[in-house]
Enzyme design. Sequence first.
Site, short mmCIF file in Angstrom:
data_model
loop_
_atom_site.label_atom_id
_atom_site.label_comp_id
_atom_site.label_asym_id
_atom_site.label_seq_id
_atom_site.Cartn_x
_atom_site.Cartn_y
_atom_site.Cartn_z
N ASP A 45 -55.69 51.67 -28.66
CA ASP A 45 -54.63 52.58 -29.11
C ASP A 45 -54.62 53.84 -28.25
OD1 ASP A 45 -53.70 54.12 -32.30
OD2 ASP A 45 -52.52 53.50 -30.55
N GLU A 102 -55.90 64.50 -45.23
CA GLU A 102 -55.65 65.68 -44.41
C GLU A 102 -56.71 65.87 -43.34
OE1 GLU A 102 -54.34 68.13 -48.40
OE2 GLU A 102 -56.39 68.11 -47.63
N MET A 131 -52.23 65.59 -40.45
CA MET A 131 -52.32 64.55 -41.46
C MET A 131 -52.80 63.27 -40.78
SD MET A 131 -51.99 64.54 -44.60
CE MET A 131 -52.30 63.20 -45.70
N GLY A 132 -53.90 62.76 -41.27
CA GLY A 132 -54.42 61.50 -40.70
C GLY A 132 -54.09 60.34 -41.60
N GLU A 133 -54.53 59.15 -41.19
CA GLU A 133 -54.21 57.93 -41.95
C GLU A 133 -54.83 57.97 -43.34
OE1 GLU A 133 -54.64 53.08 -41.66
OE2 GLU A 133 -55.49 54.31 -40.03
#
Length: 931
Positions: A716, A604, A599-601
């Site tokens: 990040d 999916e 699950m990304g920001e």
Amino acid sequence: RTVPGELKWAASPSEGGWEEVSIMDEKNIPIRTYQVCNVLEPNQNNWLRTDWIPRSGAQRVYVEVKFTLRDCNSLPGVTGTCKETFNLYYHESNEDRESYIKENSFIKVDTVAADESFTQVDVGDRIMKLNTEVRDVKVTTRKGFYLAFQDVGACIALVSVRVFYKTCPLTVRNLATFPDTITGADTSSLVEVRGSCVNQSEEREEPKMYCGADGEWLVPIGGCLCNPGYEEKGGACKACSAGFYKAKSTDPGCAKCPPHSHSLRDGATVCDCHSGFFRADSDPPSMACTQPPSAPQQLISVVNETSVVLEWAPPHRLGGRSDTSYSLECLICQTGSHGHTGVRLCAPCGSDVLFSPGQAGLKTTRVVVSELRAHTHYTFIVHARNGVSQASGAGAAQSVSVSVTTNQATPSPVSFIQATDVTRHSLSLSWQQPDRPNGVILEYEVKFYEKDQRERSYRIMRTFSRSVDVTGLNPLTVYVFHVRARTAAGYGEFSTPFEFSTNSDPFPLIGEGVNSAFLLLSVSGVGILLLISAAVFIISRRRSKYSKTKQDSEEEKHLNPGVKIYVDPFTYEDPDQAIHEFAKEIDVSCIHIEKVIGMGEFGEVCSGRLRAQGKREIYVAIKSLKAGYSDKQRRDFLSEASIMGQFDHPNIIRLEGVVTRCKPLMIITEYMENGSLDAFLRKHDGQFTVIQLVGMLRGIASGMKYLSDMNYVHRDLAARNILVNSNLVCKVSDFGLSRVLEDDPEAAYTTRVRHIPIRWTAPEAIAYRKFTTASDVWSYGIVMWEVVSYGERPYWDMNNQDVIKAIEEGYRLPAPMDCPVVLHQLMLDCWERDRAERPTFSQILNMLDKLIRNPGTLRTITCISTFILPTGTMLESGVGSEVCVSVIPEMCVEMDRLGIITPSHQDMLIASVQQEIFSQMQHMQHTMVPV
Ligand code: AMP
């Protein structure tokens, strides 16, 4: 002889001496004579004096006496008293009426005797012998003079006395008039006389002549020339007649008017031009009158980028002259919006435009105009002129013009490169923008090579800024650098070579000059036995370890060889433009989605297969943007692909393409079988060798080096954002956060504060958003820790605030279990408070490569330290300027150069370590003691 009456000259004695007697001459005309003939009486002294004779300016007078004299022998009965001579005297006087003869005031001129040959003169029946004698005498002192004749006993008759002086007569010589001139006082004297020029003449050289004593002109010097408009004729100057002219006095004579000219009156010095014909100031009067040229012909222009070659043919009519020259007028023009129908507003070009061979006074019919602006309208006017263009007042009329538009152009070469910061392995270069950028400079390319290598092998770096740090150079080596700039039109020429040498200052790298010693300290307290193994490095000038490394992206903007620079997609106004520039559009029909893997920001993440046309099928990961997205979300989602698409490196996740033409939007990347690194390690806790772990770290470092070379700051970097494939290759991914904090200081601490990965982020980035490659290095240190600890959470369960505080107070993560000391040391180096002190990714990569080449360094060192002590105090060092540093950073022990710890040093070290540990235990056992 010619006096008709009595002369009545003074005689002494007045009786019996000279007597005035009238006689008849040969023509029976009575003439006056003075006679004396006392030949029979001794002691004669008879004076006869003339009247006063005015001198009239004469200086030498001549006295011509005509007389008869009797031969004493011819006189019968004459004794020795008879004489055959008389004396001539003179006396100068201003008094014209002296009444008597003052004998002693007279000066004798000469004794005059009869000639040998006598002239026979018939006087009546007598034959007389007439003598003529001339004497001269200088008379210069008085207004006049008297002459006197003294007889001393001769028989004489004075028939004639003529007194005269001589002059050089008035004459014209060489067009100069010389006046009638009285001769000089002496027989040898020359009187210098200045002549005066005749009418209508002027002096050529002062006219002079000498008047000789006998009245002859001698030695003419100089003379005169007829004035312009006059010529010499018969010793005078006569005017030139109409149709003729004489321009200069030195011209030989009047000449006929040259072609296209005339003279209407006599005495012309120049002929006037016929109407329509002209004469330049510099033209001689003898030259024909001429005309200005007609316009140049057949002007053609050839545009070459920002240069224009103009060529034309000479004018049809040259006007009878050979001095035609050309000048160029350059106008920079703006065309109205309707193209050729629009108004053209033109202004003179600036002075920076170059004309070769020149802009004015051209003799050739070809000019290269350069340094023009790219993509600009110009009008060039070629004027033809000659010597009479100005006189005719029509200078601007004879011209031809052409309008051109310059092309896009590459920039001019960079003219100067300077090296600002030189170390053993690196050089900081900077340069000026090219004089003529010819557009927006998109980037600079730096080409360099070792001078000895010539250009056999070279390296290329590219950068946006006008400076670059060139690293990885050999010490004490001369490098040759060229820089060129690129605009939309392409690359310009490389600059001329600039040579700089790296220097030889020692610049220790990690792992170099290492002397290791291990201290095993046994400490008992609170029931815990701690073994602290401390590897002690002696590193000279520890503070300068990484200080040459500039980590600040703003200051540095450095790139490494062969790597492009990263372009921020947010600089594009239209996000679609960026995406299409950097990502390939994939037809959705080529994609087969198989299953959801995460699950990304934005939605999916699935795995699937991609079969692009003509290529074999590959496994891919597919990120999609969930429905109902905002514009901003779309933009943010696609920005990751725009960024990723710019990278091409084995340790960076590769973008296969995007689907933007249909929904949902998708980002297709290579598939990484083992998913994210943190989960992967946790799943395989303790299953890898140190070398395998270092291999993973090396891959990440290599990817990060590539990113930093491209001037990209990740922001990040964490194990969760590293993906692992089936070959255990680690690749950096997740490029979504790079701009989270950019230009939005509020966002950092308010709405988006949740995005700051506190545990992975360098203190300066947390404190004031100073995100740089050096802050990425800090994060990399945390990733190292995550890797070596098999996915342990950094700072365990400490809350963010405590983490920030602990870091602020100088605490650092301890080495994970079984961590080779060199790795922990490298982590600590990454966590240097001063970001300039942190290593670069390039140095990290070198260090890891060295460890991989010498696995012994990893195996022999067992790292079981538990506490990381606050930085700050240093134990005194007594060995010169060397400072020793241990993995427990400020546990600094005085050591000798070889790193041998003497027993007393050991004691001191153990004692201080014990003390530190005890005090730490009291304060920190709940937060920093995981084991
Ligand atoms: P993201 O939010 O983009 O980091 O993706 C969410 C999750 O999807 C990751 O944590 C991975 O587990 C998975 N994932 C993303 N990209 C890939 C990929 N290229 N290959 C395999 N798994 C991926």
